[in-house]
Scaffold this active site. Structure first.
Site: not given
Length: 197
Positions: A83, A132
């Site tokens: 990620c 996010e």
């Protein structure tokens, strides 16, 4: 590392580390500006573009990584395969492929988009906040892994029951279950129903 217009901008040639900038977005994922990486994660957090990768082996097992102990954000916790954050102007797909190779020393043999998910996860250990707009990717990995020890402490391929057992006893990233659940439809399409995802 492949050189693209985005990565060339963020690859200092003088050997000094430039500040890492993230792409700030609105609730629809439209770019509205940039912010320095650490500043974007300070409470209450600034909504920024991110990506999460889920890679599987030929047996339908998910590749997990344990984040290196030296990382300033969520060190030592287990999480999905890879990620991170695209550089401003870098396509999320390109960023996902780039960071997977940088962290794990192996490129996906298959990588496909799996939607997006928006979340707000405070990290109680560091005090940082993950605000996010996350682009999800699923795929396969067949190459031998060569993890960068500055990024990755350990790796493991797991079945769904093994993940459940590990999740019950080990510490995982605050965002892990959110991104896994959001990616499940694409994961099932990739691995088939027999894999149990």
């Amino acid at each position: 590392m492949p050189i693209t217009p985005a990565t060339a901008t963020h690859s200092p040639s003088n050997g000094t580390a430039d500040a890492i900038l993230l792409e700030l977005v609105d609730e629809d994922g439209v770019t509205i500006g940039t912010a320095e990486k650490l500043a974007a994660h300070q409470p209450p957090g600034q909504l920024h573009r991110a990506f999460s990768v889920f890679l599987f082996d030929e047996y339908g097992r998910l590749l997990l990584q344990q984040r290196a102990l030296g990382k300033y954000h969520s060190p030592g916790v287990w999480s999905n395969t890879c990620c991170g954050h695209p550089y401003p102007g870098e396509a999320p797909f390109a960023a996902a492929a780039r960071r997977t190779f940088e962290e794990l020393g192996a490129s996906p043999s298959l990588l496909a988009e799996a939607g997006t998910v928006r979340y707000n996860h405070p990290d109680p250990e560091s005090g940082l906040v993950e605000q996010e707009y996350n682009h999800l990717f699923v795929g396969m990995v067949q190459a031998v892994l060569r993890p960068d020890p500055a990024e990755v402490a350990s790796t493991a391929f797991v079945t769904p029951p093994e993940l459940a057992e590990r999740h019950a006893k080990d510490t995982f990233s605050s965002w892990f279950m959110t991104v896994l659940d959001a990616a499940r439809p694409a994961i099932r399409e990739l691995t088939g129903t027999s894999a149990g995802w």
